[in-house]
Design a protein around this motif. Structure first.
Motif, PDB file in Angstrom:
ATOM      1  N   GLY A 155      20.929  -0.750  -6.062  1.00  0.00           N
ATOM      2  CA  GLY A 155      21.081   0.535  -6.866  1.00  0.00           C
ATOM      3  C   GLY A 155      20.711   1.627  -5.912  1.00  0.00           C
ATOM      4  O   GLY A 155      20.720   1.707  -4.612  1.00  0.00           O
ATOM      5  N   ASP A 156      20.348   2.844  -6.667  1.00  0.00           N
ATOM      6  CA  ASP A 156      19.871   4.007  -5.884  1.00  0.00           C
ATOM      7  C   ASP A 156      18.540   4.006  -6.096  1.00  0.00           C
ATOM      8  O   ASP A 156      18.090   5.309  -5.662  1.00  0.00           O
ATOM      9  CB  ASP A 156      20.552   4.979  -6.422  1.00  0.00           C
ATOM     10  CG  ASP A 156      20.545   5.537  -7.834  1.00  0.00           C
ATOM     11  OD1 ASP A 156      19.758   4.490  -8.406  1.00  0.00           O
ATOM     12  OD2 ASP A 156      21.187   6.100  -8.449  1.00  0.00           O
ATOM     13  N   GLY A 157      17.798   3.158  -6.243  1.00  0.00           N
ATOM     14  CA  GLY A 157      16.038   3.294  -6.412  1.00  0.00           C
ATOM     15  C   GLY A 157      15.547   3.417  -4.998  1.00  0.00           C
ATOM     16  O   GLY A 157      15.954   2.940  -4.118  1.00  0.00           O
ATOM     17  N   GLY A 158      14.575   4.330  -4.819  1.00  0.00           N
ATOM     18  CA  GLY A 158      13.896   4.570  -3.603  1.00  0.00           C
ATOM     19  C   GLY A 158      13.015   3.319  -3.277  1.00  0.00           C
ATOM     20  O   GLY A 158      12.726   2.451  -4.192  1.00  0.00           O
ATOM     21  N   PRO A 159      12.400   3.343  -2.235  1.00  0.00           N
ATOM     22  CA  PRO A 159      11.189   2.345  -1.820  1.00  0.00           C
ATOM     23  C   PRO A 159      10.164   2.665  -2.448  1.00  0.00           C
ATOM     24  O   PRO A 159       9.636   3.498  -2.998  1.00  0.00           O
ATOM     25  CB  PRO A 159      11.200   2.656  -0.216  1.00  0.00           C
ATOM     26  CG  PRO A 159      11.391   4.032   0.205  1.00  0.00           C
ATOM     27  CD  PRO A 159      12.509   4.357  -1.154  1.00  0.00           C
ATOM     28  N   ASP A 160       9.317   1.405  -2.886  1.00  0.00           N
ATOM     29  CA  ASP A 160       8.081   1.459  -3.520  1.00  0.00           C
ATOM     30  C   ASP A 160       7.226   1.417  -2.386  1.00  0.00           C
ATOM     31  O   ASP A 160       6.609   0.032  -1.955  1.00  0.00           O
ATOM     32  CB  ASP A 160       8.021   0.338  -4.475  1.00  0.00           C
ATOM     33  CG  ASP A 160       9.093   0.205  -5.662  1.00  0.00           C
ATOM     34  OD1 ASP A 160       9.588   1.459  -6.041  1.00  0.00           O
ATOM     35  OD2 ASP A 160       9.584  -0.659  -5.903  1.00  0.00           O
ATOM     36  N   ILE A 161       6.571   2.409  -1.943  1.00  0.00           N
ATOM     37  CA  ILE A 161       5.657   2.553  -0.726  1.00  0.00           C
ATOM     38  C   ILE A 161       4.247   2.328  -0.958  1.00  0.00           C
ATOM     39  O   ILE A 161       3.608   2.764  -1.791  1.00  0.00           O
ATOM     40  CB  ILE A 161       5.887   3.915  -0.035  1.00  0.00           C
ATOM     41  CG1 ILE A 161       7.237   4.348   0.157  1.00  0.00           C
ATOM     42  CG2 ILE A 161       5.141   4.016   1.384  1.00  0.00           C
ATOM     43  CD1 ILE A 161       7.646   5.625   0.858  1.00  0.00           C
TER      44      ILE A 161
ATOM     45  N   ILE B 194       9.290  10.229   0.388  1.00  0.00           N
ATOM     46  CA  ILE B 194       8.017  10.725   0.457  1.00  0.00           C
ATOM     47  C   ILE B 194       6.916  10.428  -0.268  1.00  0.00           C
ATOM     48  O   ILE B 194       6.841  10.856  -1.378  1.00  0.00           O
ATOM     49  CB  ILE B 194       8.151  12.179   0.752  1.00  0.00           C
ATOM     50  CG1 ILE B 194       9.368  12.695   1.705  1.00  0.00           C
ATOM     51  CG2 ILE B 194       6.793  12.964   1.041  1.00  0.00           C
ATOM     52  CD1 ILE B 194       9.661  13.941   1.498  1.00  0.00           C
ATOM     53  N   ALA B 195       5.871   9.623  -0.041  1.00  0.00           N
ATOM     54  CA  ALA B 195       4.670   9.291  -0.741  1.00  0.00           C
ATOM     55  C   ALA B 195       3.689   9.737  -0.362  1.00  0.00           C
ATOM     56  O   ALA B 195       3.320  10.188   0.750  1.00  0.00           O
ATOM     57  CB  ALA B 195       4.539   7.616  -0.855  1.00  0.00           C
ATOM     58  N   ASP B 196       2.753  10.222  -1.464  1.00  0.00           N
ATOM     59  CA  ASP B 196       1.437  10.921  -0.993  1.00  0.00           C
ATOM     60  C   ASP B 196       0.404  10.494  -1.889  1.00  0.00           C
ATOM     61  O   ASP B 196       0.652   9.791  -2.811  1.00  0.00           O
ATOM     62  CB  ASP B 196       1.629  12.406  -1.211  1.00  0.00           C
ATOM     63  CG  ASP B 196       2.022  12.937  -2.403  1.00  0.00           C
ATOM     64  OD1 ASP B 196       2.320  12.108  -3.222  1.00  0.00           O
ATOM     65  OD2 ASP B 196       1.964  14.076  -2.799  1.00  0.00           O
ATOM     66  N   TRP B 197      -0.723  10.474  -1.138  1.00  0.00           N
ATOM     67  CA  TRP B 197      -2.046   9.665  -1.965  1.00  0.00           C
ATOM     68  C   TRP B 197      -2.987  10.897  -1.617  1.00  0.00           C
ATOM     69  O   TRP B 197      -3.150  11.534  -0.472  1.00  0.00           O
ATOM     70  CB  TRP B 197      -2.560   8.453  -1.141  1.00  0.00           C
ATOM     71  CG  TRP B 197      -1.538   7.192  -1.280  1.00  0.00           C
ATOM     72  CD1 TRP B 197      -1.613   6.449  -2.419  1.00  0.00           C
ATOM     73  CD2 TRP B 197      -0.382   7.049  -0.717  1.00  0.00           C
ATOM     74  NE1 TRP B 197      -0.724   5.437  -2.146  1.00  0.00           N
ATOM     75  CE2 TRP B 197       0.079   5.883  -1.153  1.00  0.00           C
ATOM     76  CE3 TRP B 197       0.063   7.500   0.779  1.00  0.00           C
ATOM     77  CZ2 TRP B 197       1.361   5.481  -0.542  1.00  0.00           C
ATOM     78  CZ3 TRP B 197       1.511   7.156   1.209  1.00  0.00           C
ATOM     79  CH2 TRP B 197       1.982   5.942   0.534  1.00  0.00           C
ATOM     80  N   SER B 198      -3.626  11.031  -2.810  1.00  0.00           N
ATOM     81  CA  SER B 198      -4.886  12.172  -2.783  1.00  0.00           C
ATOM     82  C   SER B 198      -6.133  11.744  -1.794  1.00  0.00           C
ATOM     83  O   SER B 198      -6.784  12.498  -1.281  1.00  0.00           O
ATOM     84  CB  SER B 198      -5.329  12.591  -4.109  1.00  0.00           C
ATOM     85  OG  SER B 198      -6.013  11.528  -4.501  1.00  0.00           O
ATOM     86  N   GLY B 199      -6.115  10.296  -1.836  1.00  0.00           N
ATOM     87  CA  GLY B 199      -7.523   9.892  -1.094  1.00  0.00           C
ATOM     88  C   GLY B 199      -8.450   9.714  -2.048  1.00  0.00           C
ATOM     89  O   GLY B 199      -9.518   9.455  -1.792  1.00  0.00           O
TER      90      GLY B 199
ATOM     91  N   SER C 108      -3.464   0.797   0.181  1.00  0.00           N
ATOM     92  CA  SER C 108      -3.194   1.721  -0.560  1.00  0.00           C
ATOM     93  C   SER C 108      -2.726   1.026  -2.140  1.00  0.00           C
ATOM     94  O   SER C 108      -1.992  -0.042  -2.212  1.00  0.00           O
ATOM     95  CB  SER C 108      -2.332   2.790  -0.184  1.00  0.00           C
ATOM     96  OG  SER C 108      -1.085   2.347  -0.112  1.00  0.00           O
ATOM     97  N   LYS C 109      -2.552   2.050  -3.072  1.00  0.00           N
ATOM     98  CA  LYS C 109      -1.741   1.951  -4.117  1.00  0.00           C
ATOM     99  C   LYS C 109      -0.099   1.829  -4.114  1.00  0.00           C
ATOM    100  O   LYS C 109       0.108   2.705  -2.927  1.00  0.00           O
ATOM    101  CB  LYS C 109      -2.182   2.756  -5.329  1.00  0.00           C
ATOM    102  CG  LYS C 109      -3.249   2.226  -6.037  1.00  0.00           C
ATOM    103  CD  LYS C 109      -3.617   3.018  -7.074  1.00  0.00           C
ATOM    104  CE  LYS C 109      -5.004   2.837  -7.751  1.00  0.00           C
ATOM    105  NZ  LYS C 109      -5.351   3.512  -8.824  1.00  0.00           N
ATOM    106  N   VAL C 110       0.650   1.336  -4.872  1.00  0.00           N
ATOM    107  CA  VAL C 110       2.014   1.559  -4.664  1.00  0.00           C
ATOM    108  C   VAL C 110       2.483   2.577  -5.017  1.00  0.00           C
ATOM    109  O   VAL C 110       2.215   3.274  -6.104  1.00  0.00           O
ATOM    110  CB  VAL C 110       2.722   0.451  -5.170  1.00  0.00           C
ATOM    111  CG1 VAL C 110       4.382   0.541  -4.943  1.00  0.00           C
ATOM    112  CG2 VAL C 110       2.375  -1.012  -4.614  1.00  0.00           C
ATOM    113  N   LYS C 111       3.468   3.431  -4.486  1.00  0.00           N
ATOM    114  CA  LYS C 111       4.233   4.786  -4.905  1.00  0.00           C
ATOM    115  C   LYS C 111       5.423   4.476  -5.291  1.00  0.00           C
ATOM    116  O   LYS C 111       6.075   4.231  -4.171  1.00  0.00           O
ATOM    117  CB  LYS C 111       3.858   5.672  -3.845  1.00  0.00           C
ATOM    118  CG  LYS C 111       2.464   6.194  -3.742  1.00  0.00           C
ATOM    119  CD  LYS C 111       2.175   7.262  -4.948  1.00  0.00           C
ATOM    120  CE  LYS C 111       0.538   7.903  -4.783  1.00  0.00           C
ATOM    121  NZ  LYS C 111       0.191   8.606  -5.929  1.00  0.00           N
TER     122      LYS C 111
END
Lengths: 215, 174
Positions: A84-90, A112-117, A104-107
């Motif tokens: 489908g059109d789902g984005g990657p689970d990074i 564009i995945a971001d993590w606060s740290g 890391s945890k999955v986004k």
């Protein structure tokens, strides 16, 4: 010529007195405030902390985590990341000297995945009463910098059945600076990683210095 | 030098400081998400301190030239001009006709009170920059500016009184 005969100054000349006084007092304040501010810019950092943007020191230990990873819109096979059109689970992991030192945890659904740290959900009310150590706060790898060594950042698209590789990049310690490091990449048959933003923070910093560096 | 002129000098000094000293500090906040914004975009949460001239500069830099010109006119040029008029009027001595003319002008000038203009300047900045939950703190420069405004009002009263006294004196001689 007597005082009586001396030409009188026009009245508007006198009007300059308040004007000049306003300018002089404003200028005086400006002069002294500029002089006072000349000491130093930015937040004070104690002796143990390294300044933002300086090279990593050989033999010193650092927290390292990706604050942002961006992938190309198609996977390594040139197809959509998900059905489908789902984005990657990074998700990413950091490898140092051949060992996984952080995962890391999955986004979900992100190009564009971001993590606060951050390892804890910080609320200002918490900060008033609780005390945290940097280890509790920072969610990242702990690595020791050596000029001729590197860390690898491996990115996967997490799936229920099996994770799909999104690519891997190797980053030399000598290319890293304290604070934020951005690296951009072309797409290759082995990697669909477009951008990685890594944060490197010295572990011997106080919590306040870490927060300043993370800014 | 008479009392009124001393008053004008003091007001001029206060006005000079009041225009450039810190007047207002805005401490932005994002409500419950403040901690998040602190990490994602910390520069947005930096407290900003403005002077009156700083407000004017910001208005010009953000393209609000009209408001900028209005503020320059009414919070800088006008008060300075008013003090200049007071200075001349205070030095007129026995030239009552000229003093009366000048005082008429200064009373007209007084209608555009600096205090109102100051409030307007504050409102402009507050409305333009505050997100939800943010606070604005008045700094010492605001009090200096207000002191200059109040001082100018007192000088104006003083000039009125001295003019009335001179009229009476002239009347009794006439």
């Amino acid at each position: 010529m007597s005082d009586f005969d001396a030409p009188k100054k026009p009245a508007w000349v006198g009007a300059l007195v308040p004007v000049l006084l306003v300018l002089a007092s404003a200028g005086l304040y400006w002069f002294f405030s500029a002089k006072g501010e000349g000491g130093g810019d930015g937040p004070p950092v104690d002796g143990s902390a390294q300044s933002l943007g300086t090279k990593l020191v050989n033999g010193k230990t650092y927290y390292l985590f990706a604050s942002l990873i961006e992938l190309y819109p198609k996977n390594l096979d040139g197809e959509n990341w998900d059905l489908g059109d789902g984005g990657p689970d990074i998700r990413y992991r950091v490898l140092w000297q051949g060992n996984e030192v952080f995962k890391s945890k999955v986004k979900d659904d992100s190009l564009i995945a971001d993590w606060s740290g951050l390892g804890v959900e910080l609320e200002w009310s918490d900060l008033l009463g609780k005390k945290f150590s940097p280890d509790e706060i920072i969610k990242g790898a702990r690595v020791r910098s050596t000029d001729d060594q590197h860390v690898a950042v491996e990115v996967v698209d997490g799936d229920v059945a099996d994770d799909d590789e999104a690519g891997s990049v190797e980053i030399l310690f000598k290319d890293l600076r304290v604070g934020t490091n951005e690296f951009k990449y072309e797409k290759t048959p082995d990697s669909a990683i477009r951008r990685v933003v890594l944060k490197a923070l010295p572990v011997d910093s106080s919590l306040q210095d870490l927060v300043n560096l993370m800014k | 030098m008479n009392q009124s002129r001393w008053g004008v000098l003091a007001c001029s000094i206060l006005l000079g400081f009041g225009l450039v000293a810190p007047t207002l500090t805005i401490v932005p906040s994002a409500g419950e998400l403040t901690w998040l914004v602190e990490f994602l975009s910390p520069e947005d949460l930096e407290p900003t301190t403005y002077s009156i001239l700083g407000v004017i500069e910001k208005l010009f830099s953000t393209g609000d030239e009209f408001l900028g010109v209005v503020l320059v006119l009414f919070s800088v040029l006008f008060p300075v001009g008013k003090l200049a008029l007071y200075w001349i009027a205070a030095g007129c001595g026995s030239d009552l006709g000229r003093a009366a003319g000048l005082l008429k002008w200064t009373h007209r000038a007084g209608k555009f009170s600096m205090a109102e203009v100051f409030a307007l300047a504050l409102m402009v900045v507050v409305v333009k920059t505050l997100p939800g939950g943010s606070t604005a703190e008045v700094q010492w420069g605001a009090y200096v500016f207000v002191a200059s405004v109040l001082g100018a009002i007192l000088v104006s009263f003083g000039l009125d009184r001295s003019q009335e006294a001179k009229w009476k004196l002239n009347g009794s001689h006439g």
